[in-house]
Design a protein around this motif. Sequence first.
Motif, PDB file in Angstrom:
ATOM      1  N   TYR A  18      -9.233   1.252  -1.508  1.00 35.05           N
ATOM      2  CA  TYR A  18     -10.479   1.463  -2.244  1.00 35.05           C
ATOM      3  C   TYR A  18     -11.490   2.345  -1.525  1.00 35.05           C
ATOM      4  N   ASP A  19     -11.576   2.226  -0.221  1.00 34.74           N
ATOM      5  CA  ASP A  19     -12.556   3.002   0.531  1.00 34.74           C
ATOM      6  C   ASP A  19     -11.814   3.751   1.637  1.00 34.74           C
ATOM      7  N   LEU A  20     -11.255   4.897   1.277  1.00 33.38           N
ATOM      8  CA  LEU A  20     -10.400   5.632   2.208  1.00 33.38           C
ATOM      9  C   LEU A  20     -11.165   6.179   3.410  1.00 33.38           C
ATOM     10  N   GLU A  21     -12.435   6.454   3.235  1.00 31.53           N
ATOM     11  CA  GLU A  21     -13.230   6.923   4.371  1.00 31.53           C
ATOM     12  C   GLU A  21     -13.308   5.824   5.436  1.00 31.53           C
ATOM     13  N   GLU A  22     -13.567   4.588   5.007  1.00 30.83           N
ATOM     14  CA  GLU A  22     -13.594   3.447   5.927  1.00 30.83           C
ATOM     15  C   GLU A  22     -12.220   3.218   6.553  1.00 30.83           C
ATOM     16  N   VAL A  23     -11.192   3.352   5.734  1.00 26.03           N
ATOM     17  CA  VAL A  23      -9.825   3.143   6.207  1.00 26.03           C
ATOM     18  C   VAL A  23      -9.503   4.129   7.329  1.00 26.03           C
ATOM     19  N   MET A  24      -9.773   5.399   7.088  1.00 30.62           N
ATOM     20  CA  MET A  24      -9.447   6.423   8.087  1.00 30.62           C
ATOM     21  C   MET A  24     -10.257   6.230   9.370  1.00 30.62           C
ATOM     22  N   GLU A  25     -11.517   5.874   9.228  1.00 24.97           N
ATOM     23  CA  GLU A  25     -12.348   5.645  10.408  1.00 24.97           C
ATOM     24  C   GLU A  25     -11.796   4.466  11.217  1.00 24.97           C
ATOM     25  N   LYS A  46       0.972   5.452   5.106  1.00 23.70           N
ATOM     26  CA  LYS A  46       0.733   5.197   3.677  1.00 23.70           C
ATOM     27  C   LYS A  46      -0.375   6.078   3.128  1.00 23.70           C
ATOM     28  N   VAL A  47      -1.433   6.260   3.899  1.00 23.84           N
ATOM     29  CA  VAL A  47      -2.525   7.134   3.456  1.00 23.84           C
ATOM     30  C   VAL A  47      -1.990   8.551   3.244  1.00 23.84           C
ATOM     31  N   TYR A  48      -1.228   9.048   4.217  1.00 27.50           N
ATOM     32  CA  TYR A  48      -0.692  10.401   4.105  1.00 27.50           C
ATOM     33  C   TYR A  48       0.292  10.539   2.945  1.00 27.50           C
ATOM     34  N   ALA A  49       1.111   9.529   2.713  1.00 28.13           N
ATOM     35  CA  ALA A  49       2.113   9.605   1.645  1.00 28.13           C
ATOM     36  C   ALA A  49       1.510   9.363   0.272  1.00 28.13           C
ATOM     37  N   GLU A  50       0.763   8.272   0.138  1.00 27.17           N
ATOM     38  CA  GLU A  50       0.306   7.826  -1.181  1.00 27.17           C
ATOM     39  C   GLU A  50      -0.963   8.504  -1.661  1.00 27.17           C
ATOM     40  N   LYS A  51      -1.804   8.943  -0.755  1.00 22.78           N
ATOM     41  CA  LYS A  51      -3.099   9.506  -1.157  1.00 22.78           C
ATOM     42  C   LYS A  51      -3.177  11.017  -0.936  1.00 22.78           C
ATOM     43  N   LEU A  52      -2.538  11.505   0.118  1.00 20.24           N
ATOM     44  CA  LEU A  52      -2.617  12.931   0.437  1.00 20.24           C
ATOM     45  C   LEU A  52      -1.335  13.688   0.070  1.00 20.24           C
ATOM     46  N   TYR A  53      -0.273  12.963  -0.255  1.00 19.29           N
ATOM     47  CA  TYR A  53       1.023  13.538  -0.620  1.00 19.29           C
ATOM     48  C   TYR A  53       1.572  14.463   0.471  1.00 19.29           C
ATOM     49  N   PRO A  78       7.419   1.268   2.788  1.00 18.92           N
ATOM     50  CA  PRO A  78       6.723   2.542   2.584  1.00 18.92           C
ATOM     51  C   PRO A  78       7.497   3.741   3.137  1.00 18.92           C
ATOM     52  N   TYR A  79       8.246   3.541   4.213  1.00 13.09           N
ATOM     53  CA  TYR A  79       9.060   4.619   4.773  1.00 13.09           C
ATOM     54  C   TYR A  79      10.138   5.029   3.770  1.00 13.09           C
ATOM     55  N   LEU A  83      10.599   8.624   1.804  1.00 12.76           N
ATOM     56  CA  LEU A  83      11.842   9.399   1.846  1.00 12.76           C
ATOM     57  C   LEU A  83      12.330   9.718   0.426  1.00 12.76           C
ATOM     58  N   LEU A  84      12.224   8.744  -0.471  1.00 14.86           N
ATOM     59  CA  LEU A  84      12.642   8.965  -1.855  1.00 14.86           C
ATOM     60  C   LEU A  84      11.737   9.980  -2.551  1.00 14.86           C
ATOM     61  N   TRP A  85      10.439   9.866  -2.357  1.00 10.81           N
ATOM     62  CA  TRP A  85       9.501  10.819  -2.969  1.00 10.81           C
ATOM     63  C   TRP A  85       9.746  12.232  -2.454  1.00 10.81           C
ATOM     64  N   ASN A  86      10.125  12.324  -1.181  1.00 13.37           N
ATOM     65  CA  ASN A  86      10.371  13.629  -0.557  1.00 13.37           C
ATOM     66  C   ASN A  86      11.795  14.129  -0.827  1.00 13.37           C
ATOM     67  N   GLU A  87      12.543  13.349  -1.584  1.00 15.80           N
ATOM     68  CA  GLU A  87      13.929  13.657  -1.957  1.00 15.80           C
ATOM     69  C   GLU A  87      14.838  13.794  -0.734  1.00 15.80           C
ATOM     70  N   ASP A  88      14.570  13.000   0.289  1.00 15.95           N
ATOM     71  CA  ASP A  88      15.430  12.909   1.470  1.00 15.95           C
ATOM     72  C   ASP A  88      16.423  11.770   1.250  1.00 15.95           C
ATOM     73  N   TYR A  89      17.312  11.964   0.284  1.00 15.00           N
ATOM     74  CA  TYR A  89      18.184  10.878  -0.170  1.00 15.00           C
ATOM     75  C   TYR A  89      19.173  10.418   0.894  1.00 15.00           C
ATOM     76  N   LYS A  90      19.762  11.348   1.621  1.00 13.93           N
ATOM     77  CA  LYS A  90      20.739  10.961   2.642  1.00 13.93           C
ATOM     78  C   LYS A  90      20.068  10.143   3.748  1.00 13.93           C
ATOM     79  N   GLU A  91      18.892  10.592   4.172  1.00 12.32           N
ATOM     80  CA  GLU A  91      18.151   9.864   5.207  1.00 12.32           C
ATOM     81  C   GLU A  91      17.731   8.480   4.703  1.00 12.32           C
ATOM     82  N   ALA A  92      17.330   8.408   3.440  1.00 12.97           N
ATOM     83  CA  ALA A  92      16.949   7.114   2.858  1.00 12.97           C
ATOM     84  C   ALA A  92      18.146   6.173   2.827  1.00 12.97           C
TER      85      ALA A  92
END
Length: 178
Positions: A18-25, A46-53, A78-79, A83-92
């Motif tokens: 909800y408050d990503l600024e607080e989270v990052m700090e 998770k922040v980098y994957a889910e919010k920043l892509y 989350p890992y 990997l699935l979102w990045n289509e790294d299927y073999k690594e997943a």
Amino acid sequence: MGTLANNYVFKALENYPYDLEEVMEALNYALSYDDKNTMALTLMGKVYAEKLYRYEDAIGYYKTALGENINAFEVYAPYINTLLWNEDYKEAANFIDFAITIKGSDKALLYLKKAILYEQLKQYKKALTFIKLANEYTYNSEFMDTVNEEKTRIKGKISKKKKVKSSKKGKKRKKKKK
């Protein structure tokens, strides 16, 4: 040292997503006190994957956390998702196979992730095989509902695939009759 870092991790967890600024700090403070804190590394991933892509950056955080502690089970889901979102299927696939062998890992969740992997590869029958294994290792009703929802979705894709094939066959037969 660990206690102060954990306090910042708790603050980050409380504010995510909800408050990503607080989270990052909070995460930056936590990692400045303990750069090996697996929970902080996971949440940063998770922040980098889910919010920043930024999947590659997220994968880096997850790998760092796993390098610190292979039993950091909070990293697994989350890992694998990243990997699935990045289509790294073999690594997943390789990571899931490895993670299943780790004592204490959530086998039901891992088999469900494997089913999703095969669903993304459009190997629906193989996906259903892993859904069955996920059901076998599920020990609570709430997760059972999740597994059953996935099963229904995958079965729906098989039905659509069969309908498309059968309608194409019907068109070929009509052409031959003329």
